[in-house]
Design an enzyme around this catalytic site. Structure first.
Site, PDB file in Angstrom:
ATOM      1  N   SER A  16       0.835  -1.209   0.000  1.00  0.00           N
ATOM      2  CA  SER A  16       0.000   0.000   0.000  1.00  0.00           C
ATOM      3  C   SER A  16       0.864   1.251   0.000  1.00  0.00           C
ATOM      4  CB  SER A  16      -0.927   0.018   1.218  1.00  0.00           C
ATOM      5  OG  SER A  16      -1.877  -1.014   1.136  1.00  0.00           O
ATOM      6  N   HIS A  52      -3.401   3.763   7.714  1.00  0.00           N
ATOM      7  CA  HIS A  52      -3.454   4.042   6.273  1.00  0.00           C
ATOM      8  C   HIS A  52      -3.869   5.493   6.024  1.00  0.00           C
ATOM      9  CE1 HIS A  52      -3.124   0.230   3.834  1.00  0.00           C
ATOM     10  NE2 HIS A  52      -2.989  -0.211   5.071  1.00  0.00           N
ATOM     11  N   ARG A  53      -4.883   5.953   6.722  1.00  0.00           N
ATOM     12  CA  ARG A  53      -5.365   7.339   6.550  1.00  0.00           C
ATOM     13  C   ARG A  53      -4.272   8.352   6.897  1.00  0.00           C
ATOM     14  NH1 ARG A  53     -10.834   6.292   9.292  1.00  0.00           N
ATOM     15  NH2 ARG A  53     -12.133   5.858   7.503  1.00  0.00           N
ATOM     16  N   ARG A  56      -1.580   8.932   4.204  1.00  0.00           N
ATOM     17  CA  ARG A  56      -1.963   9.542   2.931  1.00  0.00           C
ATOM     18  C   ARG A  56      -1.964  11.061   3.005  1.00  0.00           C
ATOM     19  NH1 ARG A  56      -6.080   5.414   3.106  1.00  0.00           N
ATOM     20  NH2 ARG A  56      -7.670   6.961   3.580  1.00  0.00           N
TER      21      ARG A  56
END
Length: 182
Positions: A16, A52-53, A56
């Protein structure tokens, strides 16, 4: 930069993050397509989503799309890039579909990928490197995801494998094979 990219690898391999790095290099608006279903009762799952947030860029739009991936791809217009994370979660969300329904969805998915002019970056887990799952649902998941990853690897411009702390460009080192129905 290639039009369509597939990033594969095992759990926690960095796939990712590599896909996000690729998207950051684009001169396009990036829309992060999250296929996970949030579950506030599952603290560990929520923590994974938060990591993950937090990684980003804040200016990226995020779409929660656990089921309607095809609709999102079809309605997005260039110069956007869709970063779809992950195909494994999307497949898991749709395991209750019978074989006929699933075949229809997969056919539509590949049709929309082939006709879209939007840049696509897919993240997908590699699940078939271990033992055969002992349960039918596990085997169904592994077979469906394995088929999608194999077929997608034949139509994208570049496929990367993220493993053991390294990124390998399979499109340079590998050779495409014909993918048959699972």
């Amino acid at each position: 930069m290639p039009k369509h990219i597939l990033v594969i690898g095992p759990t926690r391999s960095g796939k990712s993050q590599w896909a996000e790095d690729l998207a950051n290099k684009l001169d396009s608006q990036v829309i992060y397509v999250a296929t996970a279903i949030e579950n506030p009762a599952d603290f560990q799952w929520q923590n994974r989503i938060k990591k993950h947030r937090d990684r980003r860029p804040a200016h990226w739009e995020t779409l929660s799309t656990p089921y309607d991936l095809i609709k999102v791809i079809n309605k997005t217009m260039p110069p956007c890039c869709l970063l779809i994370d992950s195909l494994g979660t999307w497949v898991a969300n749709r395991l209750d579909e019978n074989d006929e329904e699933w075949d229809y969805v997969v056919t539509d998915l590949f049709k929309c990928i082939e006709k879209t002019s939007v840049k696509l970056i897919f993240v997908a887990e590699e699940t078939g490197w271990g033992v055969v799952p002992a349960y039918p649902l596990g085997r169904l998941f592994r077979d469906r995801l394995g088929y999608i990853v194999s077929k997608l690897g034949n139509i994208v411009d570049t496929t990367y494998l993220v493993i053991g702390g390294h990124v390998v460009n399979l499109s340079i080192l590998g050779q495409k094979i014909q993918t048959n129905q699972y």
